[in-house]
Each structure stands twice: as structure tokens, then as C-alpha cells.
Design a protein around this motif. Structure first.
Motif, mmCIF file in Angstrom:
data_model
loop_
_atom_site.group_PDB
_atom_site.id
_atom_site.type_symbol
_atom_site.label_atom_id
_atom_site.label_comp_id
_atom_site.label_asym_id
_atom_site.label_seq_id
_atom_site.Cartn_x
_atom_site.Cartn_y
_atom_site.Cartn_z
ATOM 1 N N ARG A 6 40.482 22.770 -32.493
ATOM 2 C CA ARG A 6 40.122 23.914 -33.335
ATOM 3 C C ARG A 6 39.067 24.790 -32.649
ATOM 4 O O ARG A 6 39.140 26.021 -32.719
ATOM 5 C CB ARG A 6 39.603 23.428 -34.688
ATOM 6 N N ARG A 7 38.110 24.146 -32.003
ATOM 7 C CA ARG A 7 37.081 24.924 -31.296
ATOM 8 C C ARG A 7 37.731 25.805 -30.231
ATOM 9 O O ARG A 7 37.403 26.986 -30.085
ATOM 10 C CB ARG A 7 36.044 23.987 -30.665
ATOM 11 N N TYR A 8 38.659 25.207 -29.514
ATOM 12 C CA TYR A 8 39.355 25.961 -28.466
ATOM 13 C C TYR A 8 40.181 27.098 -29.076
ATOM 14 O O TYR A 8 40.185 28.230 -28.571
ATOM 15 C CB TYR A 8 40.246 25.006 -27.683
ATOM 16 N N ALA A 9 40.900 26.798 -30.200
ATOM 17 C CA ALA A 9 41.739 27.813 -30.844
ATOM 18 C C ALA A 9 40.895 28.978 -31.360
ATOM 19 O O ALA A 9 41.295 30.142 -31.267
ATOM 20 C CB ALA A 9 42.532 27.182 -31.990
ATOM 21 N N ILE A 10 39.706 28.683 -31.922
ATOM 22 C CA ILE A 10 38.822 29.744 -32.435
ATOM 23 C C ILE A 10 38.357 30.635 -31.284
ATOM 24 O O ILE A 10 38.345 31.865 -31.396
ATOM 25 C CB ILE A 10 37.619 29.134 -33.182
ATOM 26 N N GLU A 11 37.986 30.005 -30.167
ATOM 27 C CA GLU A 11 37.532 30.780 -29.013
ATOM 28 C C GLU A 11 38.643 31.693 -28.483
ATOM 29 O O GLU A 11 38.409 32.863 -28.171
ATOM 30 C CB GLU A 11 37.049 29.847 -27.907
ATOM 31 N N VAL A 12 39.858 31.130 -28.379
ATOM 32 C CA VAL A 12 40.989 31.924 -27.890
ATOM 33 C C VAL A 12 41.243 33.111 -28.816
ATOM 34 O O VAL A 12 41.491 34.233 -28.371
ATOM 35 C CB VAL A 12 42.255 31.042 -27.777
ATOM 36 N N SER A 13 41.166 32.864 -30.142
ATOM 37 C CA SER A 13 41.395 33.925 -31.116
ATOM 38 C C SER A 13 40.339 35.022 -30.991
ATOM 39 O O SER A 13 40.661 36.214 -31.007
ATOM 40 C CB SER A 13 41.396 33.338 -32.530
ATOM 41 N N ILE A 14 39.064 34.623 -30.844
ATOM 42 C CA ILE A 14 37.972 35.604 -30.723
ATOM 43 C C ILE A 14 38.167 36.465 -29.480
ATOM 44 O O ILE A 14 38.052 37.702 -29.525
ATOM 45 C CB ILE A 14 36.607 34.890 -30.683
ATOM 46 N N VAL A 15 38.481 35.810 -28.362
ATOM 47 C CA VAL A 15 38.661 36.549 -27.105
ATOM 48 C C VAL A 15 39.842 37.500 -27.215
ATOM 49 O O VAL A 15 39.781 38.661 -26.754
ATOM 50 C CB VAL A 15 38.849 35.567 -25.923
ATOM 51 N N ARG A 16 40.931 37.051 -27.839
ATOM 52 C CA ARG A 16 42.122 37.891 -27.978
ATOM 53 C C ARG A 16 41.807 39.136 -28.817
ATOM 54 O O ARG A 16 42.210 40.262 -28.492
ATOM 55 C CB ARG A 16 43.243 37.075 -28.620
ATOM 56 N N ILE A 17 41.076 38.942 -29.918
ATOM 57 C CA ILE A 17 40.720 40.064 -30.795
ATOM 58 C C ILE A 17 39.804 41.051 -30.068
ATOM 59 O O ILE A 17 40.027 42.272 -30.089
ATOM 60 C CB ILE A 17 40.046 39.548 -32.088
ATOM 61 N N MET A 18 38.793 40.509 -29.415
ATOM 62 C CA MET A 18 37.813 41.383 -28.754
ATOM 63 C C MET A 18 38.425 42.110 -27.560
ATOM 64 O O MET A 18 38.048 43.244 -27.233
ATOM 65 C CB MET A 18 36.592 40.569 -28.307
ATOM 66 N N LYS A 19 39.369 41.459 -26.902
ATOM 67 C CA LYS A 19 40.016 42.085 -25.751
ATOM 68 C C LYS A 19 40.824 43.307 -26.183
ATOM 69 O O LYS A 19 40.906 44.315 -25.470
ATOM 70 C CB LYS A 19 40.911 41.063 -25.062
ATOM 71 N N SER A 20 41.436 43.206 -27.391
ATOM 72 C CA SER A 20 42.251 44.321 -27.884
ATOM 73 C C SER A 20 41.393 45.410 -28.522
ATOM 74 O O SER A 20 41.774 46.582 -28.530
ATOM 75 C CB SER A 20 43.281 43.816 -28.899
ATOM 76 N N ARG A 21 40.212 45.036 -29.070
ATOM 77 C CA ARG A 21 39.364 46.011 -29.773
ATOM 78 C C ARG A 21 38.197 46.520 -28.910
ATOM 79 O O ARG A 21 37.601 47.545 -29.217
ATOM 80 C CB ARG A 21 38.786 45.373 -31.043
ATOM 81 N N ASN A 22 37.809 45.749 -27.915
ATOM 82 C CA ASN A 22 36.677 46.055 -27.023
ATOM 83 C C ASN A 22 35.328 45.877 -27.721
ATOM 84 O O ASN A 22 34.454 45.187 -27.221
ATOM 85 C CB ASN A 22 36.779 47.461 -26.429
ATOM 86 N N ASP A 23 35.126 46.459 -28.910
ATOM 87 C CA ASP A 23 33.908 46.198 -29.675
ATOM 88 C C ASP A 23 34.270 46.117 -31.164
ATOM 89 O O ASP A 23 35.176 46.805 -31.628
ATOM 90 C CB ASP A 23 32.829 47.272 -29.427
ATOM 91 N N LEU A 24 33.508 45.264 -31.871
ATOM 92 C CA LEU A 24 33.860 44.981 -33.272
ATOM 93 C C LEU A 24 32.652 44.425 -33.993
ATOM 94 O O LEU A 24 31.838 43.685 -33.411
ATOM 95 C CB LEU A 24 35.018 43.975 -33.336
ATOM 96 N N GLY A 25 32.544 44.760 -35.302
ATOM 97 C CA GLY A 25 31.449 44.248 -36.112
ATOM 98 C C GLY A 25 31.628 42.764 -36.427
ATOM 99 O O GLY A 25 32.749 42.234 -36.430
ATOM 100 N N HIS A 26 30.501 42.098 -36.696
ATOM 101 C CA HIS A 26 30.513 40.653 -36.937
ATOM 102 C C HIS A 26 31.432 40.269 -38.091
ATOM 103 O O HIS A 26 32.278 39.366 -37.977
ATOM 104 C CB HIS A 26 29.080 40.179 -37.209
ATOM 105 N N GLN A 27 31.279 40.941 -39.237
ATOM 106 C CA GLN A 27 32.056 40.585 -40.430
ATOM 107 C C GLN A 27 33.556 40.787 -40.198
ATOM 108 O O GLN A 27 34.376 39.959 -40.586
ATOM 109 C CB GLN A 27 31.583 41.414 -41.629
ATOM 110 N N ARG A 28 33.898 41.894 -39.532
ATOM 111 C CA ARG A 28 35.308 42.182 -39.260
ATOM 112 C C ARG A 28 35.897 41.164 -38.290
ATOM 113 O O ARG A 28 37.041 40.722 -38.440
ATOM 114 C CB ARG A 28 35.428 43.596 -38.678
#
Length: 721
Positions: free
Chosen positions: A652-674
Motif C-alpha cells: 500500500r505504501r508503494y501504491a500510494i507513492e506511485v499514485s502521488i507521483v502519477r498525479i503530480m507528474k500530470s498536474r505539475n503543481d497541486l494543492g494538498h487537499q486536492r
């Protein structure tokens, strides 16, 4: 030879009438001695003689006619008056009594007149004596009373529906008359009784439903429908013919379910029309009804959870972490509950999406509740294991197995920890594969297909690769046999079977450096050489904890084959060269830790079947013990739960990290709550991530320079390419 004396009709019939009168008196309970053998013989011979005399003194036809007249006379003079004097239930009891007496009378009369049945009746193609007797009763009694009897029976059935106690045996006996009077046909029952009974049932439940619809909520009404159908089924089983049951249930269900949508109409006018028009969107006016439905299903599900908890609490403390029978019963009840309400959605709510959503929300509530410390993911995995393994507690046909597995997969959609289920299931699936404990390979493939359809290809990818590994292992074993047959045999009689598992797809197993006996080492080295001819880039790690050995033990008075673990076999083979070995000697020669040696020696010397004797003779192992082979004459269950949860948390730790990186890579910058919200949405199909865990992974990624905080706004993160 003397010529037989002629018996004239009047003379012979006078004698027969005396016998018939005696029979009637006995039936009426008047004082009469029973028929003796001599009485019977005399009556039979009289009929025989009168039927075998030469014309014009052959009275067969006259006797046949008088047989009918005797029965008709008894019915007219005795049976009909007694029935006319009684009414309702008393009439039914009298009818049953008279019918029983009538059958006794026919049995005796057909014996007296038996010669007619043997000779005269077949020759003239006339109805048999028994048919004549039944016809007399049908024409004289049944035709007059069948309508009154039918109404009396239906009246008693209605009384029972109102909660009164009735004599069910009486009704069964009366309805049997409708069948028996038909001489092998159901026409009388189906024409004279069944239509009126069904009509009355429809009218009765129409009246009841029209009142209930004004008084009851939707859940209460549904409960009453279910109870009525159960009672009618019980009623049919006790005294109606089996052919009546489906007709009766259909009639009752129709009358009760006519008001199903009217119940919704009562809450919100206009709902009835909207329900019938599939093109109209879901009206918000149905929300209160769907909420009632959701609350009712949730309450019933939570009741099942509480019942399972109460049952599990009575178990011994040491068994609390083992999924037992009560938990299996709980899963079965949840499946039955799901089936019941899916049927309700179809019958009562026209399969509207709103009510399917209410059902899903309700099941998500109690399907994510654990029972006795066991998560729903583990309960479902264990339930599947019991169905799929050999000797499991669930004994089902092939069709029932596939049907049940499909229902379990539907329940998996409701649990939030799907990855936890996958890991528990994979552990149990691995055991079934490795120890050849699957009851049916087709069933294993069936559930993998269903899981793949439900949860996606990634969900079953590891399990599918496990199956591939076993297929490759069989091919490898065949090649190894060919390879080893061309090599010199240093230890003849020892066969080695190796299953090569791919790391990462199988559950992790404990590995330790066991010193194998020399004869085993030789065979292992041959396989190592063989495997290097296949590939030079893969390393073999031996998992002795999964191995089994067949060894020959020379006991008194006979030699026995023992199936033991690799560790047990290695320990036992030490006694081929030594009669007695101490604890420390065994530990040194096998190169095992104290914990492993304690378990090993305990399994060989302290269980029901002691292969080793120990001194002193106690049920505990100590470093000062000495062991020897018991010529006069397995591993404790591994608790996998903590290991499974640790592995899942790591994934799960690995899956959460992969998800965060994938989201940030597509958005470049994003608020904490979002970022937290989108991460939860992405992972929701496998598990419900904890917000604290997401925050912790974000901080870890910042430390590892995958992300950075915005200098002006610390709650905004920026992806570092």
C-alpha cells in the motif's frame, strides 16, 4: 362319483345375505363375532358353486348384479343418512370414517366374490368388483357431498390462516378421498376441489393485502409477504397434493405483490407511473423509500454480524485468530441475504438503479465489519478456500460451487480492502497449488476469471503467473528426469521432484540453511547443474519449509512409508548412523536455530505418533534431552495473518507513492487537499487509503526530492522532474 347338488339363486343368495349382514354389523360396531376361516371358505364356495353350475343354473350375472345392489343398499340405508345428519368438520370426520369402512367392506366382499373377478368378469369385459364398489360410492356419496366437503375443507384452511389450530391429518384424509375416488386419476381433485381452493386463497390474500397496504411500511409489508409464502408452502406440504403447491404459491404471490408499487405510491403520489416508465430519470421523490430499504438491509446485515460475534466469543481464546465454522456460517448467511434482496429488487422495485445503489451502500456498511478479529477480506478468502480445497467443509455440486463462487465475487465488490482479500486468497491459493490440494482445477480457473472481470487484470496477475509457474515446473520435471537418467546415479532409489517458483508472484516463505543428508545433497546438486543448463542468470533459493519427503521406516513388525517434511526427513535420516543423538548433536548436524529444532523434535517425539523416543519422557523439549528411533511403533499451523497484513501495508505504501507521483507528474503543481482527494479516488478500487498514510508518503517523497513545497504557499506541492 356323486353329482354336485344344484344351488338355486334364492337359496344361495339367502346364505350370502347372512354373511353380508354380518359384515355390515361389524362395520357398524354391532356385536358380532369376527369371520372365521370356515365362514370365509363357505361364502367363497357358495359363490364358486353358483357360478360354475351348468345353465340355466349358472348365476354369475345375477351374483354380479346382486354384489352391486348389496353395496348400494348399504350406502343408501346407512352411509347417506349418517352423513346428512352431520355438518362442517363433523361431516368431514364422518366421511373419513365411512370411506375407511367402505374400503374394508370392498376388501371382504371382493374376497367372497373373488371367483367372479377371476373368470366371469374378464370373460364378459366388465368392470372389476373393486371398480364397481368405488363407482357406487362415487355416484351415491361423492356426487351428493363433494361440494359441501370442498367448502368445509376450505373453511378450515381459512381458519388456520387466521391462526386457529385445525386437524391437518383430517384434511389430508379428506383430500385423499378426492384422489382415491378417481381410481388412479386426479380429475376429481383437480376439477372439484383445487380451483375453488385457489380462488378462495386469492380472495383471502387480496383482502389481507388491501388492509396491510394501509398500515405497514415497505419493510414490514415485505416481511409479511415472505411469511405468508412460507406458511402456504408449509400448508401445501402437509395436506395438499404436491401439484397444488406451485399453483397456490403463484396465486398468493400475485395477490400480495399487486400492491408492491402501491406501497410506494402511498409515500409519494406519482411514483407508480415513474417506476413503470424506464425512460424517466430516477426521481428524488423515491429517496425516502430507498432510504427505508437501505436502513432495513443494513440493520439485518448488522444483526448477522452481531450473531457471528456472539457465537465466536464462546470459542477458546487460543483459537480466536483462526477462522472457524461460525465465521463460515456468517459468510453463507450474507450470501443468502444478498440473494434475497436482489430478488426483492427485481420483484418489488423494478430493478431501479436507486434501489441497487441503496443495496450497495447497505452491504458496504456491514461487509466491512470484522468478526472475532477477522477482517471481511480474510473471511471471504477462507470461505473460498473451504469450497475449493479437497476435504473442505463446504460439500457442493460442481454447479453449486461455481454459483457460490460467483456470489462471493459479487460480495468482494462491497469490501474496501480488496488488496487484503487478494493477499489472503493468494496465500491459500498457493497452498492448494503447491500441496495438490485443489478439488477441481476448473473451479480455480473459474474464480480467477470472475475476479479478473470484477477487479481488473492487475488484481489476478500474480495468481495467474503462479498457475503458469506450476505448468512450467511440470515441463521442467520431465526434462530433469531425462537429464538425470543420462547421469550416473550416486544414490539409487532417491527421486527428487522440484517446483521452481518465481520470486515476487508467490507469497514469501521462510528460508533457512538446512544441512541436508549426503544422499539428498547429491540429488540437489544434479538439479542445480540441470537448471544452469536452462538459465545462468537466475539464482535458486531452496524453501525447505514447503518440501515433503516419502521415507521408509523399518518398524516392528513391518516397514512403513512415512510422509514427512524435509526437516523431519533430514532429522530421521541421522539415526541411520547413530542409535542415540542428543539435542545439541541434532542441532549441530542440521544447522538449525533453537526455535526450529524445538519445533522439529517436538513434532517427532511429543505427538500422538512418536517416531522418536526421548529421555526424559516429557511433553516438552529441553537442550539436555536425548533421542532414539522408536522402532516399535506433524508442523504446527503457521499463523500467516500478521505476515499478510505487513506485506499488504508495504504494498500500500508503494501504491500510494506511485499514485502521488502519477498525479503530480500530470498536474505539475497541486494543492494538498486536492492531491489527497485524487489519490484516494485513484486507489479506491483496491483499498481505502488512510489520510495520515497519504500525508506520510508525501513527506517521504519531499525528502527524496520527488516533490517540493511552494515557497509562497506551503499547502501547494510541485513535482520535480
Amino acid at each position: 362319483m356323486n353329482e354336485r347338488k344344484t344351488i338355486y339363486l334364492e337359496q344361495g343368495w339367502e346364505f350370502m345375505q347372512k354373511g353380508i349382514s354380518k359384515l355390515k354389523n361389524i362395520l357398524e360396531g354391532l356385536p358380532e363375532p369376527p369371520f372365521s376361516s370356515e365362514d370365509y371358505v363357505n361364502l367363497y364356495i357358495t359363490i364358486y358353486n353358483m357360478s360354475t353350475q351348468k345353465p340355466p343354473h349358472d348365476y354369475s350375472q345375477q351374483l354380479y348384479d346382486k354384489y352391486r345392489e348389496s353395496i348400494e343398499d348399504y350406502i343408501t340405508s346407512t352411509v347417506l343418512p349418517s352423513l346428512r345428519d352431520n355438518h362442517d368438520e363433523f361431516m368431514l370426520r364422518e366421511l373419513v370414517k365411512r370411506w375407511a369402512n367402505h374400503k374394508i367392506m370392498l376388501r371382504w366382499l371382493t374376497r367372497f366374490f373373488h371367483y367372479l373377478d377371476r373368470n366371469f368378469i374378464p370373460r364378459k369385459s366388465l368392470p372389476s368388483l373393486n371398480e364397481v364398489g368405488l363407482t357406487c360410492f362415487r355416484d351415491l356419496v361423492y356426487q351428493e357431498f363433494n361440494a359441501k366437503v370442498r367448502d368445509a375443507v376450505i373453511s378450515l384452511i381459512d381458519q388456520e390462516r387466521e391462526g386457529e389450530q385445525i386437524d391437518r391429518a383430517l384434511l389430508k384424509n379428506v383430500l385423499n378421498i378426492f384422489v382415491e375416488i378417481g381410481i388412479g386419476f386426479m380429475d376429481n381433485y383437480e376439477d372439484d376441489f383445487e380451483p375453488a381452493m385457489l380462488k378462495d386463497a386469492a380472495a383471502y390474500y387480496s383482502r389481507k393485502a388491501s388492509n396491510w397496504i394501509l398500515e405497514d411500511s415497505c419493510p414490514d409489508y415485505i416481511l409479511k409477504v415472505e411469511e405468508c409464502l412460507r406458511r402456504e408452502k408449509d400448508r401445501a406440504a402437509h395436506y395438499l397434493r404436491s401439484s397444488s403447491e406451485p399453483k397456490l404459491l403463484e396465486k398468493v404471490q400475485h395477490e400480495l405483490c399487486v400492491y408492491a408499487t402501491q406501497l410506494l405510491e402511498k409515500v409519494h403520489p406519482g411514483c407508480h407511473a415513474l417506476l413503470r416508465d424506464d425512460k424517466i430519470p430516477q426521481p428524488r421523490r423515491l429517496d425516502p423509500i430507498s432510504n427505508i430499504f437501505k436502513q432495513y438491509v443494513t440493520a439485518e446485515g448488522m444483526t448477522l454480524v452481531q450473531q457471528a460475534e456472539d457465537a465466536a466469543s464462546t470459542k477458546n481464546a487460543e483459537k480466536k485468530d483462526v477462522v472457524g465454522l461460525q465465521e463460515q456460517v456468517f459468510v453463507r448467511k450474507v450470501i443468502e441475504l444478498h440473494d434475497k434482496y436482489l430478488a426483492y429488487l427485481n420483484k418489488y422495485f423494478h430493478n431501479r438503479t436507486l434501489f441497487h445503489k441503496a443495496l450497495r451502500v447497505a452491504f458496504e456498511v456491514f461487509c466491512n465489519k470484522g468478526v472475532a478479529g477477522n477482517s471481511s477480506a480474510e473471511l471471504l478468502a477462507t470461505f473460498c478456500d473451504n469450497i475449493l480445497k479437497k476435504g473442505g467443509s463446504e460439500k457442493l455440486s460442481d454447479e453449486a460451487v461455481e454459483e457460490t463462487l460467483e456470489k462471493v465475487v459479487k460480495l468482494i465488490a462491497y469490501i474496501s480492502d480488496k488488496d487484503l482479500f487478494a493477499e489472503f486468497y493468494r496465500k491459500k491459493f498457493a497452498r492448494r497449488l503447491l500441496f495438490d490440494n485443489s478439488a477441481n482445477d476448473d473451479h480455480e480457473r473459474f474464480i480467477l476469471t470472475k475476479l479478473k472481470q470484477q477487479c481488473g487484470g492487475q488484481f489476478t496477475s500474480k495468481m495467474e503467473r503462479m498457475v503458469t509457474d506450476l505448468t512450467l515446473a511440470k515441463d521442467n520435471q520431465t526434462s530433469f528426469k531425462v537429464y538425470s537418467s543420462n547421469k550416473p546415479q550416486p544414490s539409487p532409489g532417491i527421486n527428487l521432484t522440484v517446483t521452481v517458483l518465481t520470486t515476487g508472484f508467490w507469497p514469501s516463505y521462510k528460508s533457512f540453511d538446512l544441512n541436508l543428508p549426503a544422499e539428498m545433497v547429491e540429488r540437489v546438486e544434479v538439479f542445480r547443474e540441470f537448471y544452469q543448463t536452462k538459465t545462468k542468470h537466475k539464482k535458486l533459493t531452496w524453501i525447505y519449509s514447503l518440501g515433503t519427503c516419502k521415507i521408509i521406516g523399518k518398524f516392528e513388525p513391518k516397514t512403513m512409508e512415512l510422509i514427512v517434511t524435509t526437516s523431519q526427513a533430514s532429522a530421521l535420516l541421522l539415526f541411520n548412523s547413530s542409535e542415540r543423538l542428543s539435542y545439541s548433536e541434532i542441532k549441530t548436524q542440521l544447522n538449525l536455530s533453537d526455535d526450529d529444532v524445538l519445533r522439529l523434535l517436538h513434532s517427532l517425539s511429543c505427538t500422538k505418533y512418536k517416531i522418536l523416543n526421548k529421555e526424559p519422557n516429557k511433553n516438552t523439549i529441553s537442550p539436555t534431552d536425548v533421542f532414539e528411533f522408536n522402532s516399535k511403533s506433524l508442523s504446527q499451523p503457521v499463523q500467516e495473518k500478521k505476515k499478510v497484513i505487513e506485506d499488504v501495508n508495504k504494498d500500500r505504501r508503494y501504491a500510494i507513492e506511485v499514485s502521488i507521483v502519477r498525479i503530480m507528474k500530470s498536474r505539475n503543481d497541486l494543492g494538498h487537499q486536492r492531491l489527497v482527494m485524487e489519490c484516494g479516488e485513484q486507489l479506491g478500487h483496491m483499498f481505502k487509503p488512510d489520510i495520515k498514510a497519504i500525508k506520510k508518503r508525501i513527506e517521504d517523497l519531499i525528502t527524496r526530492e520527488y516533490l517540493e513545497r511552494d515557497k509562497d504557499n506551503p499547502n501547494t506541492f510541485r513535482y520535480l522532474a
